[in-house]
Design an enzyme around this catalytic site. Structure first.
Site, PDB file in Angstrom:
ATOM      1  N   ASP A 112       0.834  -1.199   0.000  1.00 44.02           N
ATOM      2  CA  ASP A 112       0.000   0.000   0.000  1.00 44.02           C
ATOM      3  C   ASP A 112       0.873   1.255   0.000  1.00 44.02           C
ATOM      4  OD1 ASP A 112      -2.235  -1.587   0.145  1.00 44.02           O
ATOM      5  OD2 ASP A 112      -2.379  -1.449   2.333  1.00 44.02           O
TER       6      ASP A 112
HETATM    7  N1  URA Z   1      -1.453  -6.027   3.706  1.00 46.37           N
HETATM    8  C1  URA Z   1      -1.889  -4.749   3.711  1.00 46.37           C
HETATM    9  O1  URA Z   1      -2.879  -4.436   4.342  1.00 46.37           O
HETATM   10  N2  URA Z   1      -1.207  -3.855   2.990  1.00 46.37           N
HETATM   11  C2  URA Z   1      -0.085  -4.141   2.305  1.00 46.37           C
HETATM   12  O2  URA Z   1       0.510  -3.252   1.694  1.00 46.37           O
HETATM   13  C3  URA Z   1       0.369  -5.460   2.320  1.00 46.37           C
HETATM   14  C4  URA Z   1      -0.330  -6.403   3.025  1.00 46.37           C
END
Ligand code: URA
Length: 238
Positions: free
Chosen positions: A103
């Site tokens: 993310d």
């Molecule tokens: N899980 C999440 O919530 N975000 C990420 O970037 C990776 C795994």
């Protein structure tokens, strides 16, 4: 890359003819005769020879690991114009692709390569590589909440997560750091898992993909994978 593909790419032989020279015992990988079809070799790392001719692919692949800082997006072109992880890399590395995403606000290990087979294998859920995250959540999750995360929780879309590796790392009055290892990759999975047990995730750092560890690499920096790291990863994805 499969041995017969490398041979076909480096010679005038078709893939079928490349298979024939393998089964005829005319091919050596790192000095050893290999007759098994489907043997995997690493271009640029393994020495492949047909009779006495060394086969070198005109283009070797690149395998990099980047410590993504928060507030960088893992998309080559962001419609919102946010900084991308590629802005942290050299111009020649702009053609590399990432194995899986993190993310925008997440940080940690991103694996990049221009080896399409490799990327597909690493990202494919069937290989079930463990991805390990260090997660900072608000407050102190109870032992029951941690157990629920480990057993599998129901997410907001009604699906249930597979068993996870869960361990409390450290806690302060307001926050707790936990380690969560998962073998699947639903959208925002770790954040949603934490929310499912009533704890907002306020920091998320990926520290490992399979045997590959982020280690002490500083945020914003990248390095090449060492041959032993690449070999182990390739073994892990078969
Ligand atoms: N899980 C999440 O919530 N975000 C990420 O970037 C990776 C795994």
């Amino acid at each position: 890359m499969r041995l017969q593909r490398l041979i076909a790419a480096c010679t005038e032989l078709s893939r079928r003819a490349a298979e024939d020279v393998i089964t005829a015992g005319r091919v050596r990988v790192n000095g050893q005769v290999v007759t098994k079809l489907g043997t995997t070799v690493r271009p640029g790392l393994d020495r492949v020879a047909l009779d006495d001719r060394l086969l070198v692919l005109p283009h070797e692949h690149f395998y990099l690991l980047l410590h993504k800082p928060p507030n960088f997006i893992v998309t080559k072109k962001d419609p919102q114009g946010r900084p991308t992880i590629w802005s942290l890399l050299k111009p020649w590395a702009q053609k590399l692709d990432a194995a899986g995403r993190l993310d925008f606000d997440a940080e940690g290990l991103i694996l990049l390569s221009d080896d399409g087979d490799f990327l597909q294998k690493i990202s494919h859920p069937k290989h079930e590589l463990w991805k390990i995250y260090h997660v900072k959540v608000r407050r102190k999750p109870s032992a029951e909440a941690l157990q629920a995360l480990a057993k599998g929780v129901q997410l907001d879309d009604g699906t249930t997560t597979l068993p996870a590796q869960v361990k409390k790392l450290r806690e302060t009055d307001a926050h707790t750091w936990i380690e969560i290892g998962i073998r699947e990759g639903k959208n925002h999975q770790v954040k949603r898992m934490c929310e499912a047990v009533g704890h907002d995730c306020i920091r998320l750092r990926r520290v490992a993909i399979g045997s590959l560890k982020l280690g002490g690499l500083k945020p914003g920096l990248w390095r090449y994978l060492r041959p032993d790291e690449l070999t182990r990863l390739l073994q892990e994805v078969g």
